[in-house]
Scaffold this active site. Structure first.
Site, PDB file in Angstrom:
ATOM      1  CG  ASN A   1      -1.772   1.237   1.327  1.00 22.59           C
ATOM      2  OD1 ASN A   1      -1.830   2.018   0.366  1.00 22.59           O
ATOM      3  ND2 ASN A   1      -2.440   1.427   2.453  1.00 22.59           N
TER       4      ASN A   1
ATOM      5  CE  LYS B   1      -0.312   3.417   4.680  1.00 31.81           C
ATOM      6  NZ  LYS B   1      -0.253   3.562   6.114  1.00 31.81           N
TER       7      LYS B   1
ATOM      8  CG  HIS C   1      -5.949   2.151   5.103  1.00 26.28           C
ATOM      9  ND1 HIS C   1      -5.501   3.089   5.998  1.00 26.28           N
ATOM     10  CD2 HIS C   1      -4.951   1.243   4.984  1.00 26.28           C
ATOM     11  CE1 HIS C   1      -4.277   2.761   6.395  1.00 26.28           C
ATOM     12  NE2 HIS C   1      -3.919   1.645   5.783  1.00 26.28           N
TER      13      HIS C   1
ATOM     14  CD  GLU D   1      -3.044   5.701   6.534  1.00 21.22           C
ATOM     15  OE1 GLU D   1      -3.057   5.704   5.290  1.00 21.22           O
ATOM     16  OE2 GLU D   1      -2.121   5.188   7.203  1.00 21.22           O
TER      17      GLU D   1
ATOM     18  CD  GLU E   1      -3.428  -1.973   7.523  1.00 18.10           C
ATOM     19  OE1 GLU E   1      -2.303  -2.092   7.051  1.00 18.10           O
ATOM     20  OE2 GLU E   1      -4.113  -0.953   7.369  1.00 18.10           O
TER      21      GLU E   1
ATOM     22  N   GLY F   1       2.414   2.613  10.751  1.00 20.29           N
ATOM     23  CA  GLY F   1       3.417   3.683  10.673  1.00 20.29           C
ATOM     24  C   GLY F   1       4.483   3.481  11.719  1.00 20.29           C
TER      25      GLY F   1
ATOM     26  CB  SER G   1       5.030  -1.623  12.383  1.00 19.91           C
ATOM     27  OG  SER G   1       4.620  -0.328  12.726  1.00 19.91           O
TER      28      SER G   1
END
Ligand code: 13P
Length: 250
Positions: free
Chosen positions: A8, A10, A96, A98, A164, A170, A210
């Site tokens: 991904n 992003k 996702h 985000e 996730e 991150g 991560s």
């Protein structure tokens, strides 16, 4: 089931030149590891460039990072699942964290997007996971129930569920392989409850958050995940290659 390693990207990298370089390196890596399905979820604007140059081979697919729930219409700035299919994307990330956090995606929208993807014959990669201080079981069961509402058992084999945990994305703390195993078994239990055991077995469950070359293999072996959803490390061809290598023989 073939192992599924999803990159991904992003909203990265910055330019087409960089994107092309990264894609070409990942393509090289995929040639060596045919037992692994590598899915590159790049920004929409580059998908055509990647697919049009004969870049897609067995074991290497493209994916979008989002799609709209309608096939076309007055939705400024949006892209439909059928448009993604037209660009030869085989997958799309949906829900996702985000997008849930910054773009107001809720469970109803996510459910509609999953249905739109399936209708366009694109496999949805459905992201679920709790935030810091939330209870994994409550959040994940709720998210899966809503996401799969109205989706028949026969379509489960077309769906990837990505666990996730938001706190592990991150620079966060990676989730321990034991916790990822608990989440994996729990998701299977929820799918068995909602459908049946056979349906649960057919749904690929992957881990994201991560992931790097040091922990990747553990998520497949100890956590029994079917694959990985990788953010930061997928932008570094060398690191990504090491991850693929490390899971190659599992
Ligand atoms: P990182 O691998 O950078 O933690 O990102 C995970 C992620 O959000 C993939 O969708």
């Amino acid at each position: 089931m073939k192992k599924i390693i999803i990159a991904n990207w992003k909203m990265n990298p910055g330019t087409l030149i960089e994107a092309k370089e990264l894609f070409d390196s990942l393509k090289e890596i995929s040639r060596e590891f045919r037992e692994t399905e590598i899915i590159i979820c790049a920004p929409f604007v580059w998908l055509e460039n990647f697919s049009s140059q004969g870049g897609l081979k067995r074991g290497l697919s493209l994916g979008g990072q989002n799609c709209h729930w309608e096939s076309h219409g007055a939705f400024t700035g949006e892209i439909s699942a059928s448009m993604l299919a037209d660009l030869k994307a085989g997958y799309v990330i949906i829900g996702h964290s985000e997008r849930r956090q910054y773009l107001g995606e809720n469970d109803l929208i996510i459910n509609a997007k999953i249905k739109a993807a399936l209708k366009a014959k694109i496999k949805p990669i459905v992201c679920v996971g709790e935030r810091q201080n939330e209870e994994m079981h409550l959040v994940v069961e709720d998210q899966i129930r809503s996401a799969l509402n109205g989706i028949p058992a026969a379509q489960l084999k077309e769906i990837v569920i990505a666990y996730e945990p938001v706190w592990a994305i991150g620079p966060g703390d990676p989730c321990s392989p034991d916790n990822a195993l608990s989440a994996n078994l729990f998701i299977k239990k929820v799918l068995t409850k909602l459908y049946n055991r056979a349906g649960a077995e057919k749904t690929a469950i992957v881990y994201g958050g991560s992931v790097d070359r040091k922990n990747a293999a553990d998520y497949l072996s100890r956590s029994q995940m079917a694959g990985l959803l990788i953010g930061g490390a997928s932008l570094d061809a060398q690191e990504f290659g090491e991850i693929i290598k490390s899971v190659g023989n599992i």
